[in-house]
Motif scaffolding. Structure first.
Motif, PDB file in Angstrom:
ATOM      1  N   LEU A 285      45.830  68.968  55.154  1.00 39.29           N
ATOM      2  CA  LEU A 285      46.985  68.212  55.645  1.00 39.29           C
ATOM      3  C   LEU A 285      47.362  67.194  54.572  1.00 39.29           C
ATOM      4  CD1 LEU A 285      45.642  67.497  59.238  1.00 39.29           C
ATOM      5  CD2 LEU A 285      47.028  69.431  58.471  1.00 39.29           C
TER       6      LEU A 285
ATOM      7  N   VAL B  86      41.652  58.071  60.890  1.00 38.33           N
ATOM      8  CA  VAL B  86      41.763  59.524  60.736  1.00 38.33           C
ATOM      9  C   VAL B  86      40.393  60.181  60.929  1.00 38.33           C
ATOM     10  CG1 VAL B  86      42.329  61.392  59.132  1.00 38.33           C
ATOM     11  CG2 VAL B  86      43.846  59.409  59.328  1.00 38.33           C
TER      12      VAL B  86
ATOM     13  N   HIS C 285      45.624  63.321  51.065  1.00 35.06           N
ATOM     14  CA  HIS C 285      45.442  64.516  51.894  1.00 35.06           C
ATOM     15  C   HIS C 285      44.108  64.459  52.624  1.00 35.06           C
ATOM     16  CE1 HIS C 285      43.047  65.743  48.402  1.00 35.06           C
ATOM     17  NE2 HIS C 285      42.434  66.600  49.218  1.00 35.06           N
TER      18      HIS C 285
ATOM     19  N   ASP D 160      49.060  70.284  64.270  1.00 30.80           N
ATOM     20  CA  ASP D 160      50.188  69.504  64.789  1.00 30.80           C
ATOM     21  C   ASP D 160      49.717  68.376  65.694  1.00 30.80           C
ATOM     22  OD1 ASP D 160      51.978  71.092  63.427  1.00 30.80           O
ATOM     23  OD2 ASP D 160      52.558  72.271  65.189  1.00 30.80           O
TER      24      ASP D 160
ATOM     25  N   LYS E  21      47.896  65.628  63.600  1.00 27.55           N
ATOM     26  CA  LYS E  21      48.876  64.866  62.818  1.00 27.55           C
ATOM     27  C   LYS E  21      49.707  63.961  63.725  1.00 27.55           C
ATOM     28  CE  LYS E  21      50.851  68.210  60.595  1.00 27.55           C
ATOM     29  NZ  LYS E  21      51.647  68.996  59.659  1.00 27.55           N
ATOM     30  N   ASP E  22      50.102  64.471  64.881  1.00 30.49           N
ATOM     31  CA  ASP E  22      50.896  63.669  65.819  1.00 30.49           C
ATOM     32  C   ASP E  22      50.114  62.456  66.302  1.00 30.49           C
ATOM     33  OD1 ASP E  22      53.282  63.236  67.513  1.00 30.49           O
ATOM     34  OD2 ASP E  22      51.868  63.674  69.148  1.00 30.49           O
TER      35      ASP E  22
ATOM     36  N   THR F   8      47.503  60.891  64.889  1.00 27.35           N
ATOM     37  CA  THR F   8      47.248  59.910  63.839  1.00 27.35           C
ATOM     38  C   THR F   8      48.536  59.221  63.380  1.00 27.35           C
ATOM     39  OG1 THR F   8      47.218  61.716  62.232  1.00 27.35           O
ATOM     40  CG2 THR F   8      45.084  60.933  63.044  1.00 27.35           C
ATOM     41  N   ALA F   9      49.643  59.935  63.352  1.00 32.13           N
ATOM     42  CA  ALA F   9      50.921  59.310  62.978  1.00 32.13           C
ATOM     43  C   ALA F   9      51.354  58.282  64.029  1.00 32.13           C
ATOM     44  CB  ALA F   9      52.000  60.372  62.794  1.00 32.13           C
TER      45      ALA F   9
ATOM     46  N   TRP G 160      52.929  62.539  57.832  1.00 29.38           N
ATOM     47  CA  TRP G 160      52.371  63.770  57.276  1.00 29.38           C
ATOM     48  C   TRP G 160      53.487  64.694  56.840  1.00 29.38           C
ATOM     49  CZ3 TRP G 160      47.260  63.690  56.644  1.00 29.38           C
ATOM     50  CH2 TRP G 160      46.477  62.927  57.500  1.00 29.38           C
TER      51      TRP G 160
ATOM     52  N   GLY H 128      50.912  72.590  57.017  1.00 28.72           N
ATOM     53  CA  GLY H 128      49.607  72.358  56.428  1.00 28.72           C
ATOM     54  C   GLY H 128      49.147  73.673  55.849  1.00 28.72           C
TER      55      GLY H 128
END
Length: 181
Positions: free
Chosen positions: A47, A73, A98, A114, A117-118, A120-121, A135, A139
């Protein structure tokens, strides 16, 4: 009958017992059960941060250099692996631009990526007011074909901070599976 399944994992579960983001693209049958087929082979998942070039000479901010964000993360990776059991975690590293994960998935890899990433964002936006794309889309995922490749990838992942000249031994870098060993 369905005959013999191929040498991979079939998973049967009630459709409503899974998070809705994992149901995208799956076949839900009228009796509310779904059948999901996963490869049983490990996967290398990479990622990348949005706008953060490898050397960051003229890219965007490399938020993963911040210890609090890198720790968040790592915590999310362990949450997905140990608590939610979405994958078996073999090796990982969180670098400035990354994240590399060597894992054996228990859910579709794209949905896993997905969702991770969602989460953590959203957490980065909430805790540190980091807005905009966190991100890159998608990936990279590579299915590991044999035990020698698996061992090489696991070693390479944990050696990334050493290769980058950040530490002398893998265990010195706090955002890798080598530090947890």
């Amino acid at each position: 009958g369905l005959g013999q399944p191929p040498p991979s994992l079939f998973h049967f579960t009630q459709a409503f017992s899974l998070p809705s983001d994992f149901l995208r693209g799956w076949s839900v049958f009228p009796d509310s059960y779904i059948v999901v087929h996963f490869p049983s082979k490990p996967v290398l998942l990479t990622l990348r941060l949005s706008g953060c070039a490898a050397g960051n000479s003229h890219g965007g901010p490399c938020h993963l250099r911040e210890p609090e964000i890198a720790r968040m993360v790592v915590d999310a990776i362990y949450h997905y692996a140990k608590r939610l059991r979405y994958f078996d975690l073999h090796a990982f590293v969180v670098m400035a631009n990354h994240v590399d994960l060597l894992l054996t998935p228990r859910v579709p890899v794209a949905a896993l990526a997905d969702s991770l990433k969602d989460l953590t964002a959203r957490e980065a936006a909430h805790r540190w007011q980091i807005h905009g794309p966190f991100w890159e889309q998608g990936g990279r995922q590579v299915v590991v074909q044999n035990p020698m490749e698996f061992e090489r990838l696991a070693k390479d992942i944990e050696m990334e901070p050493v290769t980058a000249g950040m530490v002398c031994t893998p265990g010195e870098f706090p955002w890798t599976s080598a530090a947890a060993d």
